[in-house]
Design a protein around this motif. Structure first.
Motif, PDB file in Angstrom:
ATOM      1  N   LEU A  49      11.317 -24.417 -38.271  1.00  0.00           N
ATOM      2  CA  LEU A  49      10.476 -24.112 -39.426  1.00  0.00           C
ATOM      3  C   LEU A  49      11.197 -23.086 -40.295  1.00  0.00           C
ATOM      4  CD1 LEU A  49       7.098 -23.708 -37.531  1.00  0.00           C
ATOM      5  CD2 LEU A  49       7.826 -25.688 -38.858  1.00  0.00           C
ATOM      6  N   GLU A  50      11.184 -23.307 -41.610  1.00  0.00           N
ATOM      7  CA  GLU A  50      11.895 -22.414 -42.529  1.00  0.00           C
ATOM      8  C   GLU A  50      10.914 -21.561 -43.326  1.00  0.00           C
ATOM      9  OE1 GLU A  50      16.214 -24.426 -43.484  1.00  0.00           O
ATOM     10  OE2 GLU A  50      14.702 -24.326 -45.087  1.00  0.00           O
ATOM     11  N   PHE A  51      11.259 -20.281 -43.432  1.00  0.00           N
ATOM     12  CA  PHE A  51      10.496 -19.337 -44.245  1.00  0.00           C
ATOM     13  C   PHE A  51      11.484 -18.671 -45.201  1.00  0.00           C
ATOM     14  CE2 PHE A  51       8.234 -20.010 -40.364  1.00  0.00           C
ATOM     15  CZ  PHE A  51       6.907 -20.075 -40.740  1.00  0.00           C
ATOM     16  N   LYS A  52      11.212 -18.808 -46.494  1.00  0.00           N
ATOM     17  CA  LYS A  52      12.171 -18.326 -47.498  1.00  0.00           C
ATOM     18  C   LYS A  52      11.601 -17.127 -48.244  1.00  0.00           C
ATOM     19  CE  LYS A  52      15.083 -20.972 -49.432  1.00  0.00           C
ATOM     20  NZ  LYS A  52      15.828 -21.997 -50.191  1.00  0.00           N
ATOM     21  N   PHE A  53      12.377 -16.022 -48.230  1.00  0.00           N
ATOM     22  CA  PHE A  53      12.078 -14.840 -49.027  1.00  0.00           C
ATOM     23  C   PHE A  53      12.621 -15.114 -50.433  1.00  0.00           C
ATOM     24  CE2 PHE A  53      12.296 -13.698 -44.668  1.00  0.00           C
ATOM     25  CZ  PHE A  53      11.632 -12.501 -44.446  1.00  0.00           C
ATOM     26  N   THR A  54      11.745 -15.170 -51.407  1.00  0.00           N
ATOM     27  CA  THR A  54      12.186 -15.524 -52.748  1.00  0.00           C
ATOM     28  C   THR A  54      11.314 -14.826 -53.791  1.00  0.00           C
ATOM     29  OG1 THR A  54      12.757 -17.398 -54.175  1.00  0.00           O
ATOM     30  CG2 THR A  54      10.752 -17.602 -52.850  1.00  0.00           C
ATOM     31  N   SER A  55      11.498 -15.166 -55.060  1.00  0.00           N
ATOM     32  CA  SER A  55      10.774 -14.522 -56.162  1.00  0.00           C
ATOM     33  C   SER A  55      10.988 -13.018 -56.128  1.00  0.00           C
ATOM     34  CB  SER A  55       9.271 -14.858 -56.104  1.00  0.00           C
ATOM     35  OG  SER A  55       9.056 -16.246 -56.177  1.00  0.00           O
ATOM     36  N   TYR A  56      12.241 -12.598 -55.939  1.00  0.00           N
ATOM     37  CA  TYR A  56      12.579 -11.177 -55.894  1.00  0.00           C
ATOM     38  C   TYR A  56      12.137 -10.479 -57.178  1.00  0.00           C
ATOM     39  CZ  TYR A  56      15.725 -11.947 -51.875  1.00  0.00           C
ATOM     40  OH  TYR A  56      16.249 -12.232 -50.642  1.00  0.00           O
ATOM     41  N   GLN A 170      19.899 -15.116 -54.236  1.00  0.00           N
ATOM     42  CA  GLN A 170      18.628 -14.468 -54.579  1.00  0.00           C
ATOM     43  C   GLN A 170      17.519 -14.905 -53.619  1.00  0.00           C
ATOM     44  OE1 GLN A 170      17.411 -12.144 -56.928  1.00  0.00           O
ATOM     45  NE2 GLN A 170      19.565 -11.601 -57.015  1.00  0.00           N
ATOM     46  N   SER A 171      17.888 -15.123 -52.376  1.00  0.00           N
ATOM     47  CA  SER A 171      16.887 -15.509 -51.388  1.00  0.00           C
ATOM     48  C   SER A 171      17.431 -15.247 -49.997  1.00  0.00           C
ATOM     49  CB  SER A 171      16.511 -16.992 -51.533  1.00  0.00           C
ATOM     50  OG  SER A 171      17.623 -17.817 -51.179  1.00  0.00           O
ATOM     51  N   LEU A 172      16.521 -15.219 -49.046  1.00  0.00           N
ATOM     52  CA  LEU A 172      16.873 -15.082 -47.642  1.00  0.00           C
ATOM     53  C   LEU A 172      16.049 -16.099 -46.884  1.00  0.00           C
ATOM     54  CD1 LEU A 172      18.420 -13.292 -45.484  1.00  0.00           C
ATOM     55  CD2 LEU A 172      16.264 -12.068 -45.220  1.00  0.00           C
ATOM     56  N   THR A 173      16.688 -16.910 -46.057  1.00  0.00           N
ATOM     57  CA  THR A 173      15.981 -17.935 -45.303  1.00  0.00           C
ATOM     58  C   THR A 173      15.919 -17.558 -43.839  1.00  0.00           C
ATOM     59  OG1 THR A 173      16.678 -19.678 -46.840  1.00  0.00           O
ATOM     60  CG2 THR A 173      15.916 -20.375 -44.653  1.00  0.00           C
ATOM     61  N   LEU A 174      14.710 -17.548 -43.297  1.00  0.00           N
ATOM     62  CA  LEU A 174      14.478 -17.298 -41.888  1.00  0.00           C
ATOM     63  C   LEU A 174      14.082 -18.613 -41.235  1.00  0.00           C
ATOM     64  CD1 LEU A 174      13.947 -15.440 -39.386  1.00  0.00           C
ATOM     65  CD2 LEU A 174      11.627 -15.109 -40.298  1.00  0.00           C
TER      66      LEU A 174
END
Length: 203
Positions: A49-56, A170-174
């Motif tokens: 499962l992917e969780f993306k840190f975005t919309s910085y 501009q993102s980090l994927t967990l």
């Protein structure tokens, strides 16, 4: 400010300590609260499962975290009044974790990690090649591998991979395995990712 960060070994720039790690390359499984937001049938879940840190806005300290089906799972926001305080909230404004950015940051994950120093919760390993993490009585380690940072279970004969962090411009994927979700480490992994990618001193 970026000292003792295993990301440096993985090639993630550490301007305060550019040589860090350059010599070495390398509880019970209760259903967590957020798991209820995922598809109900476990056999319907993908393996990863992917969780993306975005919309910085403008960086990871203020951003959104999107998960499966492009659903928003968390909001990360930082209040810059002293001490800087970062909250991680689920939809509905339910706060699930707090980081207080003192000289020695304090972290708390509701119902999982009691309030304590971040360095106590995520200490460097003895050989300084990884950061350990305890969640629900289970031991894990964040280990740089290539261009990513990977989370393994420790204390067993064979290390099992639970998560992987991949940084974009501009993102980090967990990426989390379904077992990681069922073990209840989603919120803790999001907090760990934020600590490691914050650019701030952890210890």
């Amino acid at each position: 400010m970026h000292t003792n960060n295993p990301y440096a070994q993985a090639g993630w720039h550490n301007p305060a300590n550019p040589l860090a790690y350059s010599q070495r390359h390398s509880t019970s499984a209760t259903t967590p609260p957020t798991f209820g937001a995922l598809p109900a049938a476990s056999n319907a879940l993908p393996t990863i499962l992917e969780f993306k840190f975005t919309s910085y806005n403008p960086d990871i300290m203020n951003c959104l975290v999107y998960g499966p089906r492009n659903a928003q799972y968390f909001t990360i926001s930082t209040d810059d009044t002293f001490p800087d305080t970062t909250t991680i909230s689920k939809q509905g404004s339910q706060v699930v974790a707090v980081i207080e950015w003192h000289r020695h940051p304090i972290v708390e994950v509701k119902g999982q990690i009691p309030k304590q120093r971040a360095a106590q919760w995520m200490p460097l390993s003895e050989n300084q090649s990884s950061r350990e993490m305890n969640v629900n009585g289970k031991q894990f380690a964040w280990v740089p591998q290539g261009s990513s940072l990977q989370l393994f279970g420790t204390g067993t004969t064979s290390a099992q991979q639970y998560a992987k962090l991949i940084r974009g411009a501009q993102s980090l994927t967990l990426q989390l395995s379904t077992e990681a979700i069922q073990t209840g480490i989603l919120e803790a992994s999001v907090v760990a990712a934020l600590l490691l990618q914050s650019g701030r001193h952890i210890d």
